[in-house]
Each structure stands twice: as structure tokens, then as C-alpha cells.
Design a protein around this motif. Structure first.
Motif, PDB file in Angstrom:
ATOM      1  N   ASP A  26      -1.106  -4.051   1.426  1.00  0.00           N
ATOM      2  CA  ASP A  26      -0.002  -4.018   0.468  1.00  0.00           C
ATOM      3  C   ASP A  26       0.198  -5.415  -0.110  1.00  0.00           C
ATOM      4  O   ASP A  26       0.802  -6.270   0.507  1.00  0.00           O
ATOM      5  CB  ASP A  26       1.272  -3.538   1.176  1.00  0.00           C
ATOM      6  CG  ASP A  26       2.482  -3.481   0.291  1.00  0.00           C
ATOM      7  OD1 ASP A  26       2.414  -3.888  -0.891  1.00  0.00           O
ATOM      8  OD2 ASP A  26       3.529  -3.021   0.778  1.00  0.00           O
ATOM      9  N   PHE A  27      -0.356  -5.642  -1.324  1.00  0.00           N
ATOM     10  CA  PHE A  27      -0.269  -6.974  -1.901  1.00  0.00           C
ATOM     11  C   PHE A  27       1.043  -7.208  -2.657  1.00  0.00           C
ATOM     12  O   PHE A  27       1.256  -8.302  -3.190  1.00  0.00           O
ATOM     13  CB  PHE A  27      -1.492  -7.327  -2.761  1.00  0.00           C
ATOM     14  CG  PHE A  27      -1.738  -6.425  -3.946  1.00  0.00           C
ATOM     15  CD1 PHE A  27      -1.106  -6.638  -5.157  1.00  0.00           C
ATOM     16  CD2 PHE A  27      -2.668  -5.389  -3.867  1.00  0.00           C
ATOM     17  CE1 PHE A  27      -1.343  -5.835  -6.258  1.00  0.00           C
ATOM     18  CE2 PHE A  27      -2.926  -4.578  -4.943  1.00  0.00           C
ATOM     19  CZ  PHE A  27      -2.258  -4.801  -6.145  1.00  0.00           C
ATOM     20  N   SER A  28       1.939  -6.247  -2.674  1.00  0.00           N
ATOM     21  CA  SER A  28       3.255  -6.477  -3.309  1.00  0.00           C
ATOM     22  C   SER A  28       4.032  -7.538  -2.536  1.00  0.00           C
ATOM     23  O   SER A  28       4.878  -8.215  -3.096  1.00  0.00           O
ATOM     24  CB  SER A  28       4.064  -5.179  -3.377  1.00  0.00           C
ATOM     25  OG  SER A  28       4.450  -4.756  -2.097  1.00  0.00           O
ATOM     26  N   PRO A  76     -13.299  -0.343  -2.496  1.00  0.00           N
ATOM     27  CA  PRO A  76     -12.038  -1.088  -2.530  1.00  0.00           C
ATOM     28  C   PRO A  76     -11.694  -1.510  -3.952  1.00  0.00           C
ATOM     29  O   PRO A  76     -12.568  -1.937  -4.702  1.00  0.00           O
ATOM     30  CB  PRO A  76     -12.300  -2.317  -1.663  1.00  0.00           C
ATOM     31  CG  PRO A  76     -13.679  -2.232  -1.157  1.00  0.00           C
ATOM     32  CD  PRO A  76     -14.336  -1.048  -1.760  1.00  0.00           C
ATOM     33  N   GLU A  77     -10.427  -1.359  -4.277  1.00  0.00           N
ATOM     34  CA  GLU A  77      -9.932  -1.816  -5.578  1.00  0.00           C
ATOM     35  C   GLU A  77      -8.420  -1.902  -5.531  1.00  0.00           C
ATOM     36  O   GLU A  77      -7.770  -1.186  -4.769  1.00  0.00           O
ATOM     37  CB  GLU A  77     -10.379  -0.884  -6.700  1.00  0.00           C
ATOM     38  CG  GLU A  77      -9.812   0.512  -6.613  1.00  0.00           C
ATOM     39  CD  GLU A  77     -10.283   1.406  -7.752  1.00  0.00           C
ATOM     40  OE1 GLU A  77     -10.851   0.904  -8.738  1.00  0.00           O
ATOM     41  OE2 GLU A  77     -10.072   2.625  -7.642  1.00  0.00           O
ATOM     42  N   PRO A  78      -7.851  -2.783  -6.363  1.00  0.00           N
ATOM     43  CA  PRO A  78      -6.392  -2.847  -6.448  1.00  0.00           C
ATOM     44  C   PRO A  78      -5.868  -1.643  -7.232  1.00  0.00           C
ATOM     45  O   PRO A  78      -6.437  -1.283  -8.264  1.00  0.00           O
ATOM     46  CB  PRO A  78      -6.133  -4.158  -7.195  1.00  0.00           C
ATOM     47  CG  PRO A  78      -7.399  -4.450  -7.929  1.00  0.00           C
ATOM     48  CD  PRO A  78      -8.511  -3.795  -7.171  1.00  0.00           C
ATOM     49  N   LYS A  79      -4.833  -1.026  -6.723  1.00  0.00           N
ATOM     50  CA  LYS A  79      -4.239   0.149  -7.352  1.00  0.00           C
ATOM     51  C   LYS A  79      -2.940  -0.243  -8.068  1.00  0.00           C
ATOM     52  O   LYS A  79      -2.303  -1.238  -7.703  1.00  0.00           O
ATOM     53  CB  LYS A  79      -3.929   1.221  -6.295  1.00  0.00           C
ATOM     54  CG  LYS A  79      -5.148   1.709  -5.538  1.00  0.00           C
ATOM     55  CD  LYS A  79      -6.074   2.468  -6.441  1.00  0.00           C
ATOM     56  CE  LYS A  79      -7.187   3.120  -5.629  1.00  0.00           C
ATOM     57  NZ  LYS A  79      -8.099   3.880  -6.435  1.00  0.00           N
ATOM     58  N   PRO A  80      -2.511   0.544  -9.056  1.00  0.00           N
ATOM     59  CA  PRO A  80      -1.265   0.239  -9.766  1.00  0.00           C
ATOM     60  C   PRO A  80      -0.040   0.240  -8.857  1.00  0.00           C
ATOM     61  O   PRO A  80       0.969  -0.384  -9.163  1.00  0.00           O
ATOM     62  CB  PRO A  80      -1.147   1.351 -10.813  1.00  0.00           C
ATOM     63  CG  PRO A  80      -2.478   1.983 -10.897  1.00  0.00           C
ATOM     64  CD  PRO A  80      -3.208   1.686  -9.613  1.00  0.00           C
TER      65      PRO A  80
END
Length: 129
Positions: free
Chosen positions: A124-126, A99-103
Motif C-alpha cells: 500500500d503505497f498511499s 506487478p504494477e501500481p494500481k489506481p
């Protein structure tokens, strides 16, 4: 006229429905609802509200779809993504990426099944901004 759709049920192509179903149950925490190799080469599995069909080569002869496919699973938080990753890792599921945050503003990891189909699990952290 407005119509709401139910959750989609993806069809995942596999070489052997029984072996694939066993992996999904044992390593990914799904439940075998019905079917198998002897039952026409199709099985229904589920986990919570997620339903998936596993289908054999013979079942797919007319459609021609083949592995690998990618299934995206949208969870409700970063914590849920991380917890599921830990559970799948501990069950010896095949983890392709941690797991990792993606651009593109998704926190995600990727796992694979026995037939190289991929499950991309994300949040979806947007929406949090």
C-alpha cells in the motif's frame, strides 16, 4: 475492553491437499508444517508469519466453502513485491498478472494455485505520500 487480534489464518479450499501443499512448498516457498490428505484432509503451511490451512472437499462438507478464494498478502515495500514476483515466476508458479501500481494506490501482482485460488500480493503505497 481492548483486544488485539492475531494474524488471521485463511482456509483455502483445494481438491487434493497433498498436491496443493506440494505446489505451495515447491513453487511458492511455503513450509508444510503438518497434516495432509490422509490426516483428515487438512494441512497447515507457513512462510514467515503467514499461516494458511489447505482443506479438502471432505473436510469442508459442513461449511460448504469452495474454490476459488482470494488471499491478500501485504508486504512491506514495492521492492519486496517485485522480488517475490520474480522468485515465484522463476519457480514456475502461475502468475496471473505482473506487478504494477494500481489506481487504488496498491502496487500488486496476482498468482494462482492449482485450484484457481488467487494470491494477491501488494504494498500500500498511499502511506508513502
Amino acid at each position: 475492553m481492548k483486544h488485539e487480534f492475531p494474524a488471521a489464518v485463511p482456509e483455502i479450499p483445494v481438491d487434493n491437499v497433498d498436491k496443493a501443499a506440494a505446489y505451495y512448498v515447491r513453487n511458492l516457498g511455503f513450509h508444510l508444517d503438518w497434516g495432509g490428505e490422509a490426516g483428515g484432509g487438512i494441512a497447515g503451511i507457513s512462510r514467515g508469519h503467514c499461516r494458511i490451512f489447505l482443506t479438502s472437499r471432505g473436510f469442508r462438507e459442513q461449511s460448504g466453502n469452495a474454490a476459488p478464494v482470494v488471499i491478500w498478502l501485504n508486504l512491506n515495500s514495492i521492492e519486496e513485491v517485485d522480488e517475490l514476483h520474480a522468485a515465484w515466476r522463476d519457480s514456475h508458479a502461475t502468475i496471473v498478472s505482473p506487478p504494477e501500481p494500481k489506481p487504488w494506490k496498491l502496487h500488486e501482482f496476482t498468482a494462482a494455485d492449482l485450484d484457481r485460488n488467487l494470491l494477491r500480493v501488494f504494498y500500500d503505497f498511499s502511506r508513502d505520500a
